[in-house]
Design a protein around this motif. Structure first.
Motif, short mmCIF file in Angstrom:
data_model
loop_
_atom_site.label_atom_id
_atom_site.label_comp_id
_atom_site.label_asym_id
_atom_site.label_seq_id
_atom_site.Cartn_x
_atom_site.Cartn_y
_atom_site.Cartn_z
N ILE A 1 -7.10 -6.47 -3.56
CA ILE A 1 -8.18 -6.12 -2.62
C ILE A 1 -8.11 -4.64 -2.26
N ILE A 2 -6.91 -4.14 -1.98
CA ILE A 2 -6.76 -2.72 -1.64
C ILE A 2 -7.16 -1.85 -2.81
N ILE A 3 -6.72 -2.21 -4.01
CA ILE A 3 -7.10 -1.44 -5.21
C ILE A 3 -8.61 -1.49 -5.41
N GLY A 4 -9.21 -2.66 -5.19
CA GLY A 4 -10.65 -2.78 -5.34
C GLY A 4 -11.41 -1.88 -4.40
N LEU A 5 -10.95 -1.76 -3.16
CA LEU A 5 -11.61 -0.88 -2.19
C LEU A 5 -11.51 0.58 -2.64
N MET A 6 -10.35 0.97 -3.15
CA MET A 6 -10.19 2.36 -3.60
C MET A 6 -11.06 2.63 -4.82
N ILE A 7 -11.12 1.70 -5.75
CA ILE A 7 -11.98 1.87 -6.93
C ILE A 7 -13.44 1.95 -6.52
N PHE A 8 -13.83 1.12 -5.56
CA PHE A 8 -15.23 1.14 -5.09
C PHE A 8 -15.59 2.52 -4.54
N ALA A 9 -14.68 3.12 -3.77
CA ALA A 9 -14.94 4.45 -3.22
C ALA A 9 -15.03 5.49 -4.34
N LEU A 10 -14.18 5.36 -5.34
CA LEU A 10 -14.23 6.31 -6.46
C LEU A 10 -15.55 6.18 -7.23
N VAL A 11 -16.03 4.96 -7.40
CA VAL A 11 -17.32 4.75 -8.08
C VAL A 11 -18.42 5.49 -7.33
N TYR A 12 -18.40 5.39 -6.01
CA TYR A 12 -19.41 6.07 -5.20
C TYR A 12 -19.31 7.59 -5.35
N LEU A 13 -18.08 8.11 -5.33
CA LEU A 13 -17.90 9.56 -5.42
C LEU A 13 -18.33 10.09 -6.79
N PHE A 14 -17.95 9.38 -7.85
CA PHE A 14 -18.30 9.85 -9.19
C PHE A 14 -19.79 9.66 -9.48
#
Length: 728
Positions: A298-311
């Protein structure tokens, strides 16, 4: 499938995000995996076991609460009604006595005689007088007992003997009143204290006896009745007792075992109490629990989600988004792997080994190769991952090291400015070292530890040394790794641009030595382009450096370009327009090829190839037109391509404007402005800006910037009189 084809794959970005998640999960997997330990009752612990998480010791808590409740004494309350009840009974007894006494008096009262008859009778004839009624003692007792029946306690019956009752009936009313008042007073005084136990009651009874005995002339029967009337006046209060017990229970804090607390030391005997704690901590009857892994995902998923938004919002004008994602994957992986490697040394009982982790390296590389925003967020991700990687208990987070890593990485991003050379990276590393040391001191002070002891100072020195090493190692690794990304991905960092702008670069030396006029022209174009790019938010440094190299193709035939003829005869005067056209047009393609041969960045190669776009060689076209009217305009245009970036369009426009203004004999501000507007308008109408994203507003700003820069270059000077000698 080649790497370039793979990057063009539709779902390539999805693959990268999945790989990022898998790498994070793989590196942190062992840090959340519950440790399986063989625990047996009445055995010896093979190793020191600490609590993997905080939990409540329910059994110990319940035991303490039970002990606290048992210590609460029973609660009693004085029943004030008791004394009133007893006094009322005594008063009622005396009222019955008086009523009975009055009733007896009425019964024994002699009836009144009838009046003598009026006339007609002899005076000697009188009515016989009735005799008085005298009740016997038995009749009096019977009357009194019938009245008292049910109105006196049974315990009084022993004292209310016949002789005592007859005595009281024979007493005067005033004496009875005095007896009553004395009894009521004694009972009230005796029961004004708490009478809790039998001993308390006995003491109170004696107090009442003594008081009545000292009152004088109080018969023993009254003393005994008063003593008997003194009873227990404190009763058990169930509600208050329960409330006090509940308060005692609530006051007991739950017994909590904190994460990291030692449950059993190596070699310690495991008794029932220790075994119970190990059971509560989950070390007994261990089963495969997926909860820790789910939490990590879940924590990794949240971080990946934020990276998707930034990129998603990244500027991809130069490189594709997939290129940036690939670089990010590599930088991120290298950084996490380094963190993991350093974490292996925690077995040396150095809990804060994370202070030496070069996390600032990843942040600086991301800033230089991608952008600041992603670098800042990545710093936070590095801190979160580091708090797991450097934990001492599976599933826990080392917030101390995590906070330190975030501060270290963010500091490197903030201090590393845009104009960064290798020296600046080293300076950034030293600055990060300073921030790291300050952070370490702050984290130690937050624990309220005494730093005056030798061991504490030694620990501070070791941690401070690791903090300094982190900053220095980060800078060295950044300098060492950066060229691989620049070459491997064709990336053009600010540092690379500054290196290319060095006048000692071989290609710039070639331009200077072989085409000095072109070199001067390129410097002028660089000044114009940089200020114009900065006015519209484009990359001014890229435009400047590209301007230095944009005409390098002229080094093949330097004397065929007017700025390098230096008073020589113009060779084009003897050449046909077609040949001259080919020579002039070739400098763009030749320059691009030279730059490619020297492995120059793609951005600079593109600007060299695009700076003329598909513009028309007007001079040679009209010259050829004079010779042959059937000449097509397309034959005298540059082959292109047109400018595909703001920087390329601005450099091409600046190139034309600088050449045009330089040809003026007396460039005034009005003339400069007229030429600038005319060239921009001509290029706009010719469609040279159609492949880049310049707006009309930006073109207007670019024109203003060109005018301001040219006016500063070609400003008017004072003309001194000839032959005038300078006064000494």
């Amino acid at each position: 499938m080649s790497f370039q084809h793979l990057k063009a794959f539709k779902f390539y970005h999805v693959i990268i995000y999945v790989l990022l998640g898998l790498i994070m999960f793989g590196i942190m997997f062992s840090n959340v995996k519950p440790e399986k330990i063989n625990v047996q009752l009445f055995s010896t612990a093979e190793k020191t076991i600490v609590a993997p998480h905080s939990f409540e010791d329910r059994e110990a808590t319940e035991l303490l609460r039970k002990e606290a409740a048992d210590k609460v004494p029973d609660q009693f309350i004085r029943d004030k009604d008791k004394v009133y009840q007893q006094i009322a009974r005594v008063e009622n007894f005396f009222e019955v006595l008086m009523d009975t006494k009055n009733q007896i008096a009425e019964l024994e009262k002699v009836p009144e005689t009838s009046p003598p008859p009026q006339g007609g009778a002899d005076s000697s004839e009188t009515e016989e007088q009735p005799e008085s009624i005298k009740l016997t003692d038995a009749e009096k007792l019977k009357l009194l007992k019938e009245t008292l029946e049910g109105q006196v306690p049974e315990r009084w019956e022993k004292e209310l003997k016949d002789e005592n009752l007859l005595f009281l009936l024979a007493s005067k009313e005033a004496d009875l009143t005095r007896y009553k008042n004395a009894s009521v007073t004694a009972i009230n005084n005796a029961m004004s204290r708490d009478i809790h136990t039998i001993e308390d009651a006995s003491e109170a009874k004696n107090l009442a006896r003594t008081e009545l005995s000292q009152s004088g002339n109080v018969p023993s029967v009254i003393i005994n009745i008063s003593s008997i009337s003194v009873i227990q006046n404190v009763i058990y209060d169930s509600a208050q007792t329960q409330e006090k017990k509940q308060q005692a229970i609530d006051a007991i804090e739950p017994v909590r075992i904190s994460q990291g607390d030692t449950l059993v030391k190596a070699g310690q005997f495991i008794d029932r109490e220790t075994y119970r704690l190990l059971t509560a901590a989950g070390f007994v009857n261990q089963s495969d629990n997926v909860a820790p892994y789910a939490g990590l995902l879940i924590i990794i998923g949240l971080m990946i989600f934020a990276l998707v938004y930034l990129f998603k919002n990244i500027d991809t004008a130069i490189h594709s988004k997939n290129t940036y994602l690939t670089m990010y994957l590599l930088i991120f992986s290298i950084t996490l792997i380094l963190l993991k490697i350093f974490s292996f040394f925690q077995t040396l009982n150095t809990t804060e080994i994370g202070y030496i982790a070069p996390v600032a390296m990843g942040a600086m590389l991301i800033k230089m190769l991608i952008n600041d925003r992603i670098a800042i967020f990545s710093s936070i991700i590095f801190g979160i991952c580091g708090s797991f990687i450097f934990n001492m208990v599976p599933g826990a987070m080392n917030y101390t090291v995590g906070s330190y890593l975030i501060i270290s990485a963010v500091a490197s991003v903030l201090f590393l400015n845009q104009h960064n050379r290798r020296l600046t990276i080293l300076q950034t590393g030293l600055f990060v070292s300073f921030i790291n040391v300050v952070t370490v001191i702050a984290l130690i002070l937050l624990t309220n530890r005494d730093l005056t002891g030798m061991n504490e100072l030694l620990e501070l020195g070791i941690n401070g040394t690791m903090a300094v090493g982190s900053g220095v190692v980060s800078a060295v690794l950044t300098i060492g790794i950066l060229p691989f990304f620049e070459v491997g991905f064709g990336m053009l960092s600010t540092m690379k641009l500054l290196e290319l702008s060095n006048p000692n670069h071989p290609l710039l030396r070639k331009i200077l030595m072989e085409t000095p006029g072109t070199y001067h022209h390129s410097v002028m174009v660089a000044n114009l382009s940089e200020s114009a790019c900065e006015s519209v938010g484009a990359n001014g440094l890229l435009a400047r450096v590209a301007s230095y190299y944009h005409d390098i193709g002229k080094t093949k035939r330097p004397h065929y370009f007017i700025e390098n003829q230096m008073g020589r005869a113009n060779p084009h005067d003897k050449l046909p327009p077609q040949t001259s056209k080919n020579i002039i047009i070739a400098h763009a393609t030749d320059g691009a090829q030279i730059l490619k041969d020297h492995n120059m960045p793609k951005e600079i190669v593109d600007i060299a190839a695009q700076h003329h776009g598909t513009t028309l060689l007007k001079f040679f076209y009209h010259k050829a037109k004079e010779q042959n009217e059937n000449i097509k305009e397309e034959e005298y245009r540059y082959p292109g391509p047109k400018a595909t970036s703001k920087e390329a369009a601005i450099v091409g426009t600046a190139d034309s404007i600088e050449a045009a203004v330089r040809s003026l004999n007396n460039p005034t501000p009005d003339k400069i402005e007229t030429i600038v507007k005319a060239i921009i308008k001509d290029r706009l109408q010719d469609g040279q800006y159609s492949d880049c994203d310049l707006t009309f507003k930006e073109l207007e700003e670019i024109g203003k910037s060109f005018c301001e820069t040219l006016q500063g270059i070609f400003h008017s000077r004072i003309e001194y009189p000839k032959g005038e000698e300078e006064e000494s």
